[in-house]
Enzyme design. Sequence first.
Site, PDB file in Angstrom:
ATOM      1  N   SER A 153      -8.382  -1.389  -1.677  1.00 57.63           N
ATOM      2  CA  SER A 153      -8.661  -2.734  -2.155  1.00 57.63           C
ATOM      3  C   SER A 153      -9.176  -2.681  -3.595  1.00 57.63           C
ATOM      4  O   SER A 153      -8.494  -2.159  -4.475  1.00 57.63           O
ATOM      5  CB  SER A 153      -9.641  -3.413  -1.205  1.00 57.63           C
ATOM      6  N   ASP A 198      -0.472  -8.872   3.811  1.00 62.49           N
ATOM      7  CA  ASP A 198      -1.854  -8.717   3.368  1.00 62.49           C
ATOM      8  C   ASP A 198      -2.371 -10.053   2.837  1.00 62.49           C
ATOM      9  O   ASP A 198      -1.904 -10.533   1.800  1.00 62.49           O
ATOM     10  CB  ASP A 198      -1.905  -7.651   2.273  1.00 62.49           C
ATOM     11  N   HIS A 230      -4.276  -5.915   5.297  1.00 61.21           N
ATOM     12  CA  HIS A 230      -4.998  -5.359   4.158  1.00 61.21           C
ATOM     13  C   HIS A 230      -5.506  -3.941   4.422  1.00 61.21           C
ATOM     14  O   HIS A 230      -5.750  -3.188   3.467  1.00 61.21           O
ATOM     15  CB  HIS A 230      -6.169  -6.274   3.793  1.00 61.21           C
TER      16      HIS A 230
END
Length: 365
Positions: A153, A198, A230
């Site tokens: 991320s 995602d 994600h």
Amino acid sequence: MKKQYAFTFLFFIAFFTTTSIFAQCEDVTVANLTNPGPFDVATLTEADGIRNGPDYAGATVYYPTNATPPYASIAIVPGFISEPSSVEEWGPFYASHGIVTIIIGTNSPFDFPEARAEALLDALETLRVENTRATSPLEGGLDTDKFAVSGWSMGGGGAQRAAVLDNSIKGVVALCPYLNNPSLNHSSPVLIFSGENDPTAPPAQHANPHYNATPNTTDKLLFEIENGNHSVANTPNGANGLVGQIALSWLRLHVEENECYCPLLTDTLLDNPSEASDIQTNIECAPILAVQENNLDIHLYPNPTQNVVNISSNIPVSYKVFSPLGQLLMEGELLENTKQIDLSGLTSSMYYVMVNDTTLKILKE
């Protein structure tokens, strides 16, 4: 210049050895990209004496106990408001395949990608220190020229930015990266995993622009996982284990410079896998180079050489000089009686010199 990699059938590893790279490549198979790998794994923390880096909070080093050093290494940082545990499965996976891994926390869970980039660079400094710490089991065991970075991320965005800040980084593995307005002008080969579904870092807003923002002269690969969310790449088990297989192959190819993994990637792992909803890449495997029998009575001397190599030939010749990985470095024609190639601009290494249709090996000291 974008690298090209040769699947090279050679009857030596280095200049005076007889071990075959072909034999090495026989062991490079998907079946050997297991989780876990063949080596036992141990850990080190600050309680064991590793450095307390000021740009991150807490670290765990995973390392193989029965592999042969020196080791390549990778630093990994988690995402926004996430703990190191969110990516910790990568530690024993990489280490069990002989790659030392440091997983760090952040000084603030709200750190943005740029702070996470600095944290990764600080983690690499910890590994450099560990390589010289007298009481460390890794003393002298790390190849400090073979460092990679990774993150999830915002950590993935930070890993890409770390490569911009430090051009010595040999590889990047970005796990569903989040980075707005990416500025990614760097030469470190980058692997980007993304999830098709995602909701946090939609590929159209993050992974795809990241791929496009990376120069075309940089080796890059975007692997979008079908129906992935994600966290689909938070472990090497993602996409039925394909995430770990591709990531490990990427590090083997670009960080450890093992050219056998280029065809494994392009011809096997990336050959229309059902787990992928999108694949984009610019990597290419160069044509086969083979050291051939010299039937034209062409010789290179002195060999080894420090700078200039002479070619003994009574006829005009064309030449090409290739790196150990098959990258074309120099080429030209020699028409005069005195035929010389100036290698002074190249680093000390073994090279392949193709003279007309004959390929010979030369060692530059």
